[in-house]
Design a protein around this motif. Structure first.
Motif, PDB file in Angstrom:
ATOM      1  N   SER A   1       0.831  -1.201   0.000  1.00  0.00           N
ATOM      2  CA  SER A   1       0.000   0.000   0.000  1.00  0.00           C
ATOM      3  C   SER A   1       0.868   1.254   0.000  1.00  0.00           C
ATOM      4  O   SER A   1       2.090   1.176   0.116  1.00  0.00           O
ATOM      5  N   ILE A   2       0.219   2.382  -0.106  1.00  0.00           N
ATOM      6  CA  ILE A   2       0.929   3.660  -0.161  1.00  0.00           C
ATOM      7  C   ILE A   2       1.928   3.783   0.978  1.00  0.00           C
ATOM      8  O   ILE A   2       3.070   4.194   0.783  1.00  0.00           O
ATOM      9  N   TRP A   3       1.502   3.402   2.199  1.00  0.00           N
ATOM     10  CA  TRP A   3       2.384   3.556   3.367  1.00  0.00           C
ATOM     11  C   TRP A   3       3.583   2.611   3.332  1.00  0.00           C
ATOM     12  O   TRP A   3       4.530   2.790   4.081  1.00  0.00           O
ATOM     13  N   ASP A   4       3.559   1.608   2.461  1.00  0.00           N
ATOM     14  CA  ASP A   4       4.699   0.704   2.336  1.00  0.00           C
ATOM     15  C   ASP A   4       5.842   1.308   1.525  1.00  0.00           C
ATOM     16  O   ASP A   4       6.983   0.835   1.618  1.00  0.00           O
ATOM     17  N   TYR A   5       5.556   2.316   0.720  1.00  0.00           N
ATOM     18  CA  TYR A   5       6.544   2.821  -0.225  1.00  0.00           C
ATOM     19  C   TYR A   5       6.824   4.322  -0.131  1.00  0.00           C
ATOM     20  O   TYR A   5       7.809   4.796  -0.696  1.00  0.00           O
ATOM     21  N   ALA A   6       5.977   5.053   0.568  1.00  0.00           N
ATOM     22  CA  ALA A   6       6.121   6.516   0.591  1.00  0.00           C
ATOM     23  C   ALA A   6       7.484   6.959   1.115  1.00  0.00           C
ATOM     24  O   ALA A   6       8.141   7.813   0.519  1.00  0.00           O
ATOM     25  N   SER A   7       7.931   6.382   2.217  1.00  0.00           N
ATOM     26  CA  SER A   7       9.190   6.832   2.821  1.00  0.00           C
ATOM     27  C   SER A   7      10.404   6.380   2.014  1.00  0.00           C
ATOM     28  O   SER A   7      11.308   7.173   1.727  1.00  0.00           O
ATOM     29  N   THR A   8      10.446   5.113   1.647  1.00  0.00           N
ATOM     30  CA  THR A   8      11.639   4.581   0.968  1.00  0.00           C
ATOM     31  C   THR A   8      11.812   5.149  -0.439  1.00  0.00           C
ATOM     32  O   THR A   8      12.937   5.274  -0.922  1.00  0.00           O
ATOM     33  N   SER A   9      10.713   5.501  -1.098  1.00  0.00           N
ATOM     34  CA  SER A   9      10.830   6.035  -2.460  1.00  0.00           C
ATOM     35  C   SER A   9      11.647   7.327  -2.466  1.00  0.00           C
ATOM     36  O   SER A   9      12.376   7.606  -3.424  1.00  0.00           O
ATOM     37  N   LEU A  10      11.543   8.108  -1.383  1.00  0.00           N
ATOM     38  CA  LEU A  10      12.327   9.347  -1.316  1.00  0.00           C
ATOM     39  C   LEU A  10      13.808   9.054  -1.102  1.00  0.00           C
ATOM     40  O   LEU A  10      14.669   9.721  -1.687  1.00  0.00           O
ATOM     41  N   LEU A  11      14.129   8.047  -0.300  1.00  0.00           N
ATOM     42  CA  LEU A  11      15.531   7.645  -0.146  1.00  0.00           C
ATOM     43  C   LEU A  11      16.143   7.341  -1.507  1.00  0.00           C
ATOM     44  O   LEU A  11      17.252   7.783  -1.839  1.00  0.00           O
ATOM     45  N   PHE A  12      15.408   6.567  -2.304  1.00  0.00           N
ATOM     46  CA  PHE A  12      15.923   6.162  -3.614  1.00  0.00           C
ATOM     47  C   PHE A  12      16.114   7.362  -4.530  1.00  0.00           C
ATOM     48  O   PHE A  12      17.154   7.490  -5.188  1.00  0.00           O
ATOM     49  N   SER A  13      15.132   8.239  -4.600  1.00  0.00           N
ATOM     50  CA  SER A  13      15.246   9.385  -5.504  1.00  0.00           C
ATOM     51  C   SER A  13      16.377  10.319  -5.074  1.00  0.00           C
ATOM     52  O   SER A  13      17.107  10.853  -5.920  1.00  0.00           O
ATOM     53  N   GLU A  14      16.552  10.500  -3.766  1.00  0.00           N
ATOM     54  CA  GLU A  14      17.627  11.362  -3.287  1.00  0.00           C
ATOM     55  C   GLU A  14      19.002  10.749  -3.549  1.00  0.00           C
ATOM     56  O   GLU A  14      19.999  11.467  -3.671  1.00  0.00           O
ATOM     57  N   LEU A  15      19.061   9.427  -3.628  1.00  0.00           N
ATOM     58  CA  LEU A  15      20.327   8.741  -3.899  1.00  0.00           C
ATOM     59  C   LEU A  15      20.554   8.497  -5.394  1.00  0.00           C
ATOM     60  O   LEU A  15      21.592   7.966  -5.794  1.00  0.00           O
TER      61      LEU A  15
END
Length: 276
Positions: A219-233
């Protein structure tokens, strides 16, 4: 859109995640009853414990002053979606215990996840806490990604790693991906957040969930936080077809779009070989 201090908000989210992590680890030592949510058929989504509830209560309580001050909406896994995320400029996206199944099995692979997401579905603050190893990850839009408050330094291996969950192992895609990726290491059975972290910490690595008709794929809450880590890296965290993850869609599940987390240099080549 209101002006907010993302650094200050990230600090509040990190504090909340650490408090929740203490609660999660307290219950990790206990013999807990595993309950089931109504109307959900997938074991990965239907299971919850008192730890999920207590963790979420602690997070919401700690974030309440910040939430009221900035008029944030809330989308939290253990509460009914009040639709405030469609009305407010920003909303908290909270998974108080991602990876409930490994948690109940006394295995690593669970975490606490808190993100701040815009009404347009863009994550601007992401926090993940792995309480077993006391590892805190966070990212701020435009300001980088961090592990234990130090710049998150990715050190690639000279071999490929595959990260997958239980449902993926049961699909035809698993064999296809293994044949194409030829991984020398695999991580299995983690929650979505730790799966994503393992992709970063075991680069080059891949974690995918192709689209499907049945509700699921996290669900949305499974990916919201980690997706930003990836984009910032500078790595890929997207829907299966490469488009942006729909982090504020009406259907909170990601079954229609699937997900793709990759630190591979040849992601497209691998995906082109998969028959969906």
């Amino acid at each position: 859109m209101i002006s907010i201090d993302l650094h200050q908000i990230a600090e509040k989210a990190k504090e909340a995640a650490l408090k929740a992590g203490e609660i999660v680890m307290y219950y990790f030592q206990e013999d807990l009853e595993v309950m089931k949510k109504q109307g959900v058929e997938n074991p990965a989504f239907e299971a919850f414990t008192i730890a999920d509830r207590k963790s979420q209560d602690a997070i919401l309580d700690h974030l309440q002053p910040c939430t009221e001050k900035n008029d944030f909406g809330i989308l939290a896994e253990e509460d009914i979606d009040d639709q405030s995320r469609f009305e407010k400029d920003y909303f908290w996206c909270i998974d108080p215990l991602d990876g409930t199944l490994p948690f109940t099995e006394k295995k690593e692979g669970f975490s606490v996840s808190i993100a701040l997401v815009t009404k347009d579905g863009e994550t601007v603050v992401g926090v993940i806490y792995n309480p077993i190893h006391k590892e805190l990850y966070h990212a701020i839009k435009g300001h980088g990604a961090f592990k234990n408050n130090k710049v998150f330094d990715i050190q690639p291996n000279n071999f490929n790693t595959l990260v997958c969950d239980r449902s993926f192992l049961k699909t035809n895609y698993y064999g296809q991906v293994v044949d194409l990726l030829k991984p020398q290491k695999e991580f299995k059975f983690g929650g979505a957040c730790m799966n994503a972290i393992w992709v970063l910490e075991n680069a080059p690595a891949l974690y995918i969930k192709p689209p499907k008709k049945k509700l699921g794929n996290g669900s949305i809450w499974d990916y919201a936080s980690t997706s930003l880590l990836f984009s910032e890296l500078g790595f890929q965290a997207s829907s299966f077809n490469g488009l942006a993850l729909p982090l504020n869609q009406k259907n909170t599940f990601m079954n229609e779009c699937g997900i793709l987390y990759s630190t591979l240099p040849n992601t497209k080549e691998i995906l082109d070989g998969i028959e969906v």
